[in-house]
Write a protein that holds these residues in place. Structure first.
Motif, PDB file in Angstrom:
ATOM      1  N   ARG A  40       0.824  -1.198   0.000  1.00 33.32           N
ATOM      2  CA  ARG A  40       0.000   0.000   0.000  1.00 33.32           C
ATOM      3  C   ARG A  40       0.876   1.274   0.000  1.00 33.32           C
ATOM      4  NH1 ARG A  40      -5.135   2.570   0.512  1.00 33.32           N
ATOM      5  NH2 ARG A  40      -4.510   4.669   1.000  1.00 33.32           N
ATOM      6  N   LYS A  60       2.454   1.869  -3.346  1.00 30.44           N
ATOM      7  CA  LYS A  60       1.550   2.508  -4.318  1.00 30.44           C
ATOM      8  C   LYS A  60       1.493   4.017  -4.084  1.00 30.44           C
ATOM      9  CE  LYS A  60      -1.521  -1.421  -4.896  1.00 30.44           C
ATOM     10  NZ  LYS A  60      -2.903  -1.911  -4.776  1.00 30.44           N
ATOM     11  N   LEU A  82       2.621   6.845  -6.699  1.00 27.79           N
ATOM     12  CA  LEU A  82       1.733   7.943  -7.088  1.00 27.79           C
ATOM     13  C   LEU A  82       2.425   9.296  -6.896  1.00 27.79           C
ATOM     14  CD1 LEU A  82      -1.202   8.687  -8.019  1.00 27.79           C
ATOM     15  CD2 LEU A  82      -1.727   9.022  -5.611  1.00 27.79           C
ATOM     16  N   PHE A  86      -2.824  15.157  -4.904  1.00 27.01           N
ATOM     17  CA  PHE A  86      -2.529  13.784  -4.441  1.00 27.01           C
ATOM     18  C   PHE A  86      -1.191  13.749  -3.701  1.00 27.01           C
ATOM     19  CE2 PHE A  86      -5.081  11.763  -8.154  1.00 27.01           C
ATOM     20  CZ  PHE A  86      -6.240  11.887  -7.424  1.00 27.01           C
ATOM     21  N   PHE A 108      -0.504  12.594   0.349  1.00 26.01           N
ATOM     22  CA  PHE A 108       0.205  11.389   0.777  1.00 26.01           C
ATOM     23  C   PHE A 108       1.583  11.651   1.396  1.00 26.01           C
ATOM     24  CE2 PHE A 108      -2.799   9.222  -2.194  1.00 26.01           C
ATOM     25  CZ  PHE A 108      -3.347   8.349  -1.267  1.00 26.01           C
ATOM     26  N   LYS A 146      -5.626  -2.302   7.397  1.00 31.30           N
ATOM     27  CA  LYS A 146      -6.498  -3.283   6.749  1.00 31.30           C
ATOM     28  C   LYS A 146      -6.148  -3.467   5.276  1.00 31.30           C
ATOM     29  CE  LYS A 146     -10.210   0.048   5.880  1.00 31.30           C
ATOM     30  NZ  LYS A 146     -10.848  -0.107   4.604  1.00 31.30           N
ATOM     31  N   ASN A 147      -5.359  -2.565   4.704  1.00 32.41           N
ATOM     32  CA  ASN A 147      -5.031  -2.662   3.279  1.00 32.41           C
ATOM     33  C   ASN A 147      -3.656  -3.269   3.028  1.00 32.41           C
ATOM     34  OD1 ASN A 147      -7.415  -1.337   2.733  1.00 32.41           O
ATOM     35  ND2 ASN A 147      -6.453   0.673   2.998  1.00 32.41           N
ATOM     36  N   LYS A 151      -3.197  -5.391   0.062  1.00 30.29           N
ATOM     37  CA  LYS A 151      -3.559  -4.887  -1.251  1.00 30.29           C
ATOM     38  C   LYS A 151      -2.355  -4.295  -1.956  1.00 30.29           C
ATOM     39  CE  LYS A 151      -8.023  -5.681  -1.488  1.00 30.29           C
ATOM     40  NZ  LYS A 151      -9.105  -4.805  -1.247  1.00 30.29           N
ATOM     41  N   GLU A 176      -5.132  -2.149  -9.864  1.00 27.32           N
ATOM     42  CA  GLU A 176      -4.280  -2.055  -8.675  1.00 27.32           C
ATOM     43  C   GLU A 176      -3.837  -0.626  -8.381  1.00 27.32           C
ATOM     44  OE1 GLU A 176      -2.778  -4.724  -6.917  1.00 27.32           O
ATOM     45  OE2 GLU A 176      -3.777  -6.331  -8.015  1.00 27.32           O
ATOM     46  N   TYR A 177      -3.764   0.188  -9.456  1.00 23.48           N
ATOM     47  CA  TYR A 177      -3.139   1.509  -9.310  1.00 23.48           C
ATOM     48  C   TYR A 177      -3.783   2.487 -10.285  1.00 23.48           C
ATOM     49  CZ  TYR A 177       0.510   5.118  -9.756  1.00 23.48           C
ATOM     50  OH  TYR A 177       1.183   6.311  -9.793  1.00 23.48           O
ATOM     51  N   ILE A 178      -4.014   3.705  -9.812  1.00 24.48           N
ATOM     52  CA  ILE A 178      -4.502   4.760 -10.711  1.00 24.48           C
ATOM     53  C   ILE A 178      -3.849   6.076 -10.303  1.00 24.48           C
ATOM     54  CG2 ILE A 178      -6.554   5.318  -9.309  1.00 24.48           C
ATOM     55  CD1 ILE A 178      -8.066   5.666 -12.029  1.00 24.48           C
ATOM     56  N   GLN A 214     -10.900  -1.349  -5.570  1.00 25.55           N
ATOM     57  CA  GLN A 214     -10.018  -1.730  -4.467  1.00 25.55           C
ATOM     58  C   GLN A 214      -9.849  -0.527  -3.529  1.00 25.55           C
ATOM     59  OE1 GLN A 214      -6.319  -3.538  -5.580  1.00 25.55           O
ATOM     60  NE2 GLN A 214      -7.265  -4.945  -7.040  1.00 25.55           N
ATOM     61  N   ASP A 215      -9.441  -0.789  -2.295  1.00 32.11           N
ATOM     62  CA  ASP A 215      -9.375   0.278  -1.287  1.00 32.11           C
ATOM     63  C   ASP A 215      -8.499   1.465  -1.716  1.00 32.11           C
ATOM     64  OD1 ASP A 215     -11.044  -1.106   0.338  1.00 32.11           O
ATOM     65  OD2 ASP A 215      -9.476  -1.910   1.630  1.00 32.11           O
ATOM     66  N   TYR A 216      -7.315   1.156  -2.285  1.00 37.77           N
ATOM     67  CA  TYR A 216      -6.416   2.251  -2.696  1.00 37.77           C
ATOM     68  C   TYR A 216      -7.070   3.110  -3.779  1.00 37.77           C
ATOM     69  CZ  TYR A 216      -2.927   4.521  -5.613  1.00 37.77           C
ATOM     70  OH  TYR A 216      -2.260   5.432  -6.388  1.00 37.77           O
ATOM     71  N   GLU A 266      -9.799   5.264  -2.408  1.00 37.59           N
ATOM     72  CA  GLU A 266      -9.287   6.421  -1.667  1.00 37.59           C
ATOM     73  C   GLU A 266      -8.830   7.529  -2.617  1.00 37.59           C
ATOM     74  OE1 GLU A 266      -6.373   5.693   1.388  1.00 37.59           O
ATOM     75  OE2 GLU A 266      -6.013   7.842   1.641  1.00 37.59           O
ATOM     76  N   VAL A 267      -8.185   7.132  -3.726  1.00 34.80           N
ATOM     77  CA  VAL A 267      -7.731   8.140  -4.692  1.00 34.80           C
ATOM     78  C   VAL A 267      -8.946   8.889  -5.280  1.00 34.80           C
ATOM     79  CG1 VAL A 267      -6.586   8.467  -6.927  1.00 34.80           C
ATOM     80  CG2 VAL A 267      -5.550   6.982  -5.217  1.00 34.80           C
TER      81      VAL A 267
END
Lengths: 157, 110
Positions: free
Chosen positions: A44, A47, A51, A121, A125, A153-154, A157, B51-53, B81-83, B86-87
């Protein structure tokens, strides 16, 4: 393309130089993969780092240069005691990320533009953001706490 | 990124796998717009395997949503998906787009 040094337990430094073309985005993805092998963090968090780096890089590629020449964009990642420092240097037009206004995310759909979303974004983050303009270069220094806080919880992922 | 495209009862379903970034979003945009040019106005984006954006992928979805609204069409996203969710939330997109929990619910509401 990338140099990675494991200086001591928990200390990692990785540097890449990109050209101002979107094709070089792949080098960022490769660098983040290398980072994942060198530090202890969740997919997570990776990612989020991906980003942050993509948005910083895409922003300078799209808006940083008025000429059509090739320019270097230097990115270094260093991680020490659970804090990741991201440093980006470019010789593009002055751009103070700390002064960039947040987009209006609640206006009507018809009026909603995409401008500023990438930087929005980035700011979301990261935990600390500094900007310097030195010798005609933009220098952005960001800090991100790599400890998992609210996203446990992620982890998978 | 991989896109699997299928038509179910007149609804065009795009199942997107992998990453929607500054490079792959160009192909994603081109696939969507060739579908719109063929007269298709009801779209479901199944993001179960996305998976990603980044903002580049969000930009394509914002543009498509605006254009479909003008064309009296509709677009629904599902299985985020959660990520990715969120985005979208950070972008403030949760207020503009129809997002459903799964594909069945998206197909019922489109």
């Amino acid at each position: 393309m990338g140099v990675i040094r494991v200086k001591a337990m928990g200390k990692v430094k990785l540097s890449i130089t990109l050209k101002n073309r979107l094709a070089d985005l792949d080098k960022i993805k490769t660098a983040v993969l290398k980072l994942s092998g060198a530090i202890d963090c969740t997919r997570r968090k990776l990612k989020e780092i991906d980003l942050i780096l993509e948005e910083l890089f895409a922003n300078v590629v799209h808006h940083g240069f008025k000429d059509n020449r090739e320019h270097d964009i230097d990115i270094s990642l260093s991680c020490d005691d659970g804090i990741l420092e991201i440093r980006m240097e470019d010789d593009g037009e002055p751009f103070d990320i700390t002064a960039s206004p947040a987009p209006d995310t609640r206006c009507a759909l018809d009026k909603r533009g995409i401008g500023g979303l990438g930087i929005h974004f980035v700011k979301h983050f990261i935990d600390d953001c500094k900007y310097y303009r030195k010798k005609n270069k933009n220098i952005i220094v960001l800090k991100k706490n790599m400890a998992e806080k609210t996203h446990k919880k992620n982890d998978s992922k | 990124m991989e896109i699997i495209q299928e038509n179910v009862n007149g609804v065009e379903i795009f199942s997107v796998k992998g990453s929607l970034d500054s490079n792959t979003s160009l192909e994603f945009e081109s696939r969507i717009y060739s579908t719109l040019e063929n007269g298709q106005k009801r779209l479901v984006l199944n993001l179960e395997n996305l998976e990603y954006i980044s903002s580049a992928g969000i930009r394509v979805m914002l543009k498509t949503t605006k254009d479909l609204k003008r064309m009296d069409g509709n677009i629904i996203l599902c299985s985020l998906q959660d990520y990715v969710k969120e985005v979208f939330d950070i972008a403030g997109f949760d207020g503009y787009l129809s997002i459903e929990k799964n594909l069945d619910e998206a197909l019922q509401k489109i």
